[in-house]
Design an enzyme around this catalytic site. Structure first.
Site, short mmCIF file in Angstrom:
data_model
loop_
_atom_site.label_atom_id
_atom_site.label_comp_id
_atom_site.label_asym_id
_atom_site.label_seq_id
_atom_site.Cartn_x
_atom_site.Cartn_y
_atom_site.Cartn_z
N SER A 254 -75.75 63.53 18.65
CA SER A 254 -75.17 64.57 19.48
C SER A 254 -73.82 64.98 18.94
O SER A 254 -73.16 64.25 18.21
CB SER A 254 -74.98 64.06 20.90
OG SER A 254 -73.96 63.07 20.88
N LYS A 255 -73.45 66.19 19.32
CA LYS A 255 -72.20 66.76 18.85
C LYS A 255 -71.01 65.88 19.24
O LYS A 255 -70.01 65.86 18.56
CB LYS A 255 -72.01 68.15 19.48
CG LYS A 255 -72.81 69.22 18.76
CD LYS A 255 -72.66 70.55 19.45
CE LYS A 255 -73.88 70.78 20.32
NZ LYS A 255 -73.95 72.04 20.99
#
Ligand code: GLU
Length: 466
Positions: A254-255
């Protein structure tokens, strides 16, 4: 007859750029194609207009080029299966959606969003799965056709109420889903655009895709696709759902925990071949002992059946290490060009060339270069330690250095050693002070060699500036 190998990636232009997870699937598809004399295709899945990001497609294609994952067919190449952008293929989807309605395998649905919302709320309250309740399924086809002329509608997949849908996956073997848990998926939306599920099946079929190699998060969508293949009477491709790469704590990449866009890696000065090498090893060997090898070797070694079934973890620190290894293996002239390119040719190449031997061992990515080397290009603007007290000694040093005949690291070192001897200063303090005066920093490439590159005039001048 053996079907020719045709594989694809199908990125959606809904993010900033190519996602690192997509780089991984692109690599797997690319290598699989090359290994089997096949064709690697890029298809842009841009049918979700609400999530469409302007410029995303161009960045995705540029990133694939940056990685040198050349595609044989795609939106900006020739190819007889085009167009390769789904928004330009709407007629196909409409045609097959209507064919499915004709066969009773799909149906018009006129439910309003208010009704669907009501239905969902009730299902949640009753703790039931939130699937479409089939309200429009039994409207007779004549009436449905008539209503479709005046009312807003979608077309839904007619999933059997009972039984199972199965398919064979290269990595997981037989996968079975209960039909009663499969939603009557919307295939064609009221704006005339298909959903992913219809478009992916139609295109994979029309484009002659032999193997669908994609991330495992699509596995739950696959039974809907299987039903569509069956209903349309089409032969199935081979399915291979590959484990997702994960954060080191095994959560989904995930970012928040890892940079995910290819452009970030480009901006940081990672080498595309190092990233591919790292991703490849993560997927089909053991993360502990990373070897450095080229894409040709990857093609030789790769075997889809050897893909690990557990999601490999993506560790930025390890990638940096691999990248550093690549940098160290690069010939100096090439490295000079790469760094110069990375810096947009804003710094004199000749100086970059001279600094390479001093910094090569110390940088892991190109963005490490300037923080370590900026003093070669400009005088320090600040000093990490206050060195005013050394003013007189620096004046002496400067005089001494001026008399050095052959300006090289050895003679520079000898001259400064003489100052240490004459002034009785502690050697380590003295050299630290000179280092600060010349570079501004406590940690720098070797001092004498750095001064040799800077030249006599510049070095002595820096000592006087303090
Ligand atoms: N458009 C999907 C994506 O964004 C493609 C999934 C597939 O490969 O079928 O990843």
């Amino acid at each position: 007859m053996i079907k020719p190998v045709r594989v694809r990636i199908a990125p959606s232009p809904t993010g900033e750029d190519l996602h690192i997870g997509n780089v991984y699937t692109a690599l797997l598809n690319y290598v699989y194609a090359k290994k089997n004399n096949g064709i690697f295709i890029v298809r842009i899945e841009d049918t979700d207009r609400t999530r469409y990001v302007q410029g995303s497609e161009a960045r995705i294609l540029n990133s694939l080029k940056w990685f040198d994952l050349d595609y044989d067919e795609g939106p900006d190449t020739e190819g007889k299966y085009g167009p390769y952008r789904q928004s330009e293929r709407l007629n196909f989807y409409k045609k097959y959606a209507e064919e499915l309605v004709g066969k009773g395998k799909a149906y018009y649905c006129f439910c309003t969003s208010a009704r669907l919302e009501e239905m969902r709320k009730g299902q949640i309250a009753r703790k039931e799965p939130t699937l479409y309740d089939g309200f429009c399924k039994n409207i007779n086809s004549k009436e449905a056709k008539k209503r479709s002329l005046n009312e807003k509608y979608v077309i839904r997949l007619n999933v059997p109420d009972s039984g199972t849908t199965q398919f064979e996956d290269v990595i997981r073997g037989k996968v079975t889903f209960e039909n009663k848990l499969i939603d009557d998926q919307v295939l064609l939306k009221s704006d005339g655009y298909p959903t992913y599920h219809l478009a992916v099946v139609v295109d994979d079929y029309l484009m002659g895709i032999s193997h669908v190699i994609r991330a495992e998060d699509w596995i739950s969508s696959t039974p809907k696709h299987i039903l569509l293949y069956h209903y349309l009477g089409w032969e199935l491709p081979v399915f291979c759902h590959v484990p997702l790469i994960r954060n080191p704590d095994h959560s989904k990449l995930s970012k928040r925990k890892n940079p995910v866009w290819a452009s970030w890696y480009k901006d940081q000065g990672f080498l595309p071949e190092a990233i591919l090498n790292y991703l490849a090893q993560m997927g089909w060997s053991y993360p502990g002992d990373i070897e450095i090898y080229t894409i040709e070797e990857m093609i030789k070694k790769f075997d889809i059946a050897h893909l690990k079934a557990v999601g490999p973890s993506f560790d930025l620190k390890k990638l940096e290490w691999v990248n550093g290894e690549y940098i160290r293996k690069t010939e100096n002239p090439k490295l000079k060009d790469q760094i110069s390119n990375y810096l947009d040719h804003n710094y004199p190449e000749e100086i970059i060339g001279k600094t390479i031997p001093l910094v090569k061992e110390r940088i892991k990515k190109f963005s490490d270069y300037l923080p370590l080397s900026s003093f070669f290009f400009e005088k320090p603007t600040a000093y990490e330690i206050d060195i005013k007290a050394w003013k007189d000694i620096f004046a002496k040093t400067s005089e001494k250095l001026k008399s050095v005949k052959k300006w090289d690291a050895v003679s520079i070192g000898e001259a400064m050693q003489q100052v240490v001897n004459e002034t009785g200063k502690k050697s380590s303090d003295y050299f630290m002070a000179v280092r600060i005066a010349v570079t501004g920093r406590k940690v720098s490439p070797p001092l004498n060699e750095s001064m040799e590159i800077l030249g006599k005039e510049e070095s002595t001048e820096r000592l006087k500036l303090v």
